[in-house]
Each structure stands twice: as C-alpha cells, then as structure tokens.
Write a protein that holds these residues in place. Structure first.
Motif, short mmCIF file in Angstrom:
data_model
loop_
_atom_site.label_atom_id
_atom_site.label_comp_id
_atom_site.label_asym_id
_atom_site.label_seq_id
_atom_site.Cartn_x
_atom_site.Cartn_y
_atom_site.Cartn_z
N ALA A 104 0.84 -1.21 0.00
CA ALA A 104 0.00 0.00 0.00
C ALA A 104 0.87 1.25 0.00
CB ALA A 104 -0.93 0.00 1.22
N ASN A 105 1.98 1.21 0.75
CA ASN A 105 2.91 2.35 0.76
C ASN A 105 3.54 2.56 -0.60
OD1 ASN A 105 3.64 1.42 4.06
ND2 ASN A 105 2.85 3.44 3.53
N LEU A 106 3.83 1.48 -1.31
CA LEU A 106 4.40 1.60 -2.66
C LEU A 106 3.41 2.28 -3.60
CD1 LEU A 106 6.56 1.02 -4.77
CD2 LEU A 106 5.56 -1.26 -5.07
N ILE A 107 2.15 1.87 -3.53
CA ILE A 107 1.12 2.49 -4.38
C ILE A 107 0.98 3.97 -4.04
CG2 ILE A 107 -1.36 2.51 -4.89
CD1 ILE A 107 -1.30 -0.56 -4.43
N MET A 108 1.00 4.29 -2.75
CA MET A 108 0.89 5.70 -2.35
C MET A 108 2.11 6.50 -2.78
SD MET A 108 -1.00 5.81 1.36
CE MET A 108 -0.05 4.46 2.07
N ALA A 109 3.29 5.89 -2.76
CA ALA A 109 4.49 6.58 -3.20
C ALA A 109 4.37 6.97 -4.67
CB ALA A 109 5.72 5.70 -2.96
N VAL A 110 3.82 6.06 -5.47
CA VAL A 110 3.60 6.36 -6.90
C VAL A 110 2.59 7.49 -7.04
CG1 VAL A 110 2.76 5.46 -9.09
CG2 VAL A 110 4.20 4.01 -7.62
N PHE A 111 1.51 7.43 -6.26
CA PHE A 111 0.49 8.48 -6.30
C PHE A 111 1.11 9.85 -5.98
CE2 PHE A 111 -2.17 11.16 -3.55
CZ PHE A 111 -3.17 11.52 -4.44
N TRP A 112 1.90 9.91 -4.91
CA TRP A 112 2.50 11.19 -4.53
C TRP A 112 3.55 11.66 -5.54
CZ3 TRP A 112 0.09 14.27 -1.51
CH2 TRP A 112 -0.66 13.80 -0.44
N ALA A 113 4.18 10.73 -6.23
CA ALA A 113 5.11 11.12 -7.29
C ALA A 113 4.36 11.83 -8.42
CB ALA A 113 5.85 9.89 -7.82
N VAL A 114 3.17 11.32 -8.73
CA VAL A 114 2.33 11.97 -9.75
C VAL A 114 1.90 13.36 -9.27
CG1 VAL A 114 0.15 11.84 -11.01
CG2 VAL A 114 1.54 9.78 -10.70
N VAL A 115 1.54 13.46 -7.98
CA VAL A 115 1.17 14.76 -7.41
C VAL A 115 2.34 15.74 -7.51
CG1 VAL A 115 0.58 15.98 -5.26
CG2 VAL A 115 -0.57 13.83 -5.84
N CYS A 116 3.54 15.25 -7.22
CA CYS A 116 4.74 16.10 -7.31
C CYS A 116 4.94 16.60 -8.74
CB CYS A 116 5.95 15.31 -6.83
SG CYS A 116 7.51 16.20 -6.97
N ARG A 117 4.82 15.69 -9.69
CA ARG A 117 5.00 16.07 -11.11
C ARG A 117 3.95 17.10 -11.51
NH1 ARG A 117 6.06 18.01 -14.96
NH2 ARG A 117 6.71 17.20 -16.99
N LEU A 118 2.72 16.90 -11.09
CA LEU A 118 1.65 17.85 -11.39
C LEU A 118 1.92 19.20 -10.74
CD1 LEU A 118 -1.18 18.46 -12.54
CD2 LEU A 118 -2.15 17.55 -10.42
N GLY A 119 2.39 19.18 -9.49
CA GLY A 119 2.68 20.43 -8.78
C GLY A 119 3.77 21.23 -9.45
N ILE A 120 4.82 20.55 -9.90
CA ILE A 120 5.92 21.24 -10.59
C ILE A 120 5.43 21.88 -11.88
CG2 ILE A 120 8.11 20.88 -11.80
CD1 ILE A 120 8.79 18.79 -9.67
#
Length: 233
Positions: A104-120
């Motif tokens: 579950a943490n791995l899936i969330m890490a991918v999700f937050w990576a997408v959020v980071c890319r979107l934020g940038i």
C-alpha cells in the motif's frame, strides 16, 4: 527553493503522514477480510478516517519531534487487529496480510510522485497552488518509501518479520517468531548505532530514484525540494 517556516513544513507533512500510516493499516485489515478474518471490519478499523487509527505517540509525538529536529519524519498508527486463527490458511495468509501494508505504501508513493509532477508543472503558471503540491508530493514519496522499506526488514514485529515467519518451515518460523518481544529493542539498537540508516538509506534512495524516473519528476527540483523539507537549506 525557498526556505520553509516550521508552520509551512508541518502543513506540508500532515496529510502525507496521516495517509501513509492510515492506508498502511487499512490495507492489513482489508487483506485479512479478503482472507476470511472480519475482526478489523467489526472493530470499525476498515476506514480511512485517521482518527480511528491515530496512536498518540507514533502518529503525533514522534513525527512532531523529528520534524522539529529536522530529521527524517516517520511514524506509525495503531495496529489493525488480525485474528490469525480466523484466516483460511493462517501461516500463509498472515504473510500476505503483512505484505499488504508495504505494498500500500508503494502504491501511495507512486500516487505522490504523480502529485509532485503535477505540482511542478502547475508551479510555472500557478505557483500558489503548484509549489505546495510539489512539496507535498515530495513529502509523500519520502514517507511512503521509508515506511515501505522499514516494514520490509525481516524482523518481527515488522511486516517483513511476519512475512518471514509465514514462508519459513514450521520449526524455523517458530524460532523467528520468538524474537518478536525483543524486536523493538533490536530496532532501536540498529537506529542508535546508525546501522538502520545504513540499511534503509540506499534502499529508500533507490526507490525514490525509480519514482522520479517513472513519472518524469525533474531531478534538480526533487532534490532541492527534498533538502528544503528536511531543513537542509
């Protein structure tokens, strides 16, 4: 990136930490339910409401102190109850239930990576929205990478230890399970001697590098944001 105040850093870390530890625990309970154990469901723990999972020390005090000290921020929630005797194949299923948390943490890490890319991307036109999102994405990637790798260490009562007990033959599994009462003290010993950091550091760095490559987060912005969040600049 600009230096953040302590209030800004707390605001950025709150959601990633709460979701990281809450979803981790819910994943254990959800998998147990799929394998025949309704204990977590009956106790109201299959919910994403963080209030139901908060451990005063692990969810509030420890992350808060680490944040103030400028160290790596992590924490834990109240463990979701699992009745091993209600699982269809107790030894095997306990290993699967344990593995559900780190996954579950791995899936969330991918999700937050997408959020980071979107934020940038948003920061170029809408910095008031994009910059906080980018920081929050970096925080989410880091906390989930740490929790995943930490919990995969094959030491009871960590998830990796429970997985090890689940896959070993009976006599060996029993011997490993007897370590559990001392597991926390062993973990603290590894932490204070620096061995734990030496184990986790390369693994967390490897996972973060993979996430950055996977979603196309600019490495310079990621490293700069990470240093800022850790109070290193």
């Amino acid at each position: 990136m600009e230096e953040l105040s302590i209030v800004q850093r707390i605001a950025i870390w709150v959601l990633p930490i709460l979701f990281a530890i809450t979803v981790h625990e819910v994943a254990h309970g959800w998998m147990a339910l799929r394998l025949g154990d309704h204990t977590a469901q009956m106790m109201g723990r299959l919910t994403l409401n963080p209030i139901n999972h908060i451990d005063p020390i692990g969810t509030l005090v420890v992350p808060g102190v680490l944040l103030l000290l400028g160290g790596v921020v992590f924490g834990w929630a109240k463990p979701v109850p699992v009745s091993w005797d209600k699982l269809r194949n107790p030894q095997r299923d306990m290993a699967i239930v344990a593995l559900a948390g780190p996954m579950a943490n791995l899936i969330m890490a991918v999700f937050w990576a997408v959020v980071c890319r979107l934020g940038i991307a948003l920061a170029l036109e809408f910095p008031m929205m994009g910059v906080p999102l980018a920081y929050m994405g970096i925080a989410g990637m880091l906390i989930n990478a740490i929790l995943m790798m930490l919990n995969l260490i094959p030491l009871p009562p960590l998830d990796g230890g429970r997985v090890l007990v689940g896959i070993l033959p009976g006599p060996l599994a029993y011997k490993v399970s007897r370590i559990e009462p001392y597991g926390l003290f062993i973990l603290l010993g590894l932490l204070f001697t620096g061995i734990l950091q030496g184990i986790l550091g390369p693994l967390v760095d490897l996972l973060l590098s993979g996430l950055v490559e996977l979603v196309g987060v600019p490495k310079r912005e990621f490293v700069g944001g990470l240093l800022t969040l850790m109070g290193a600049q």
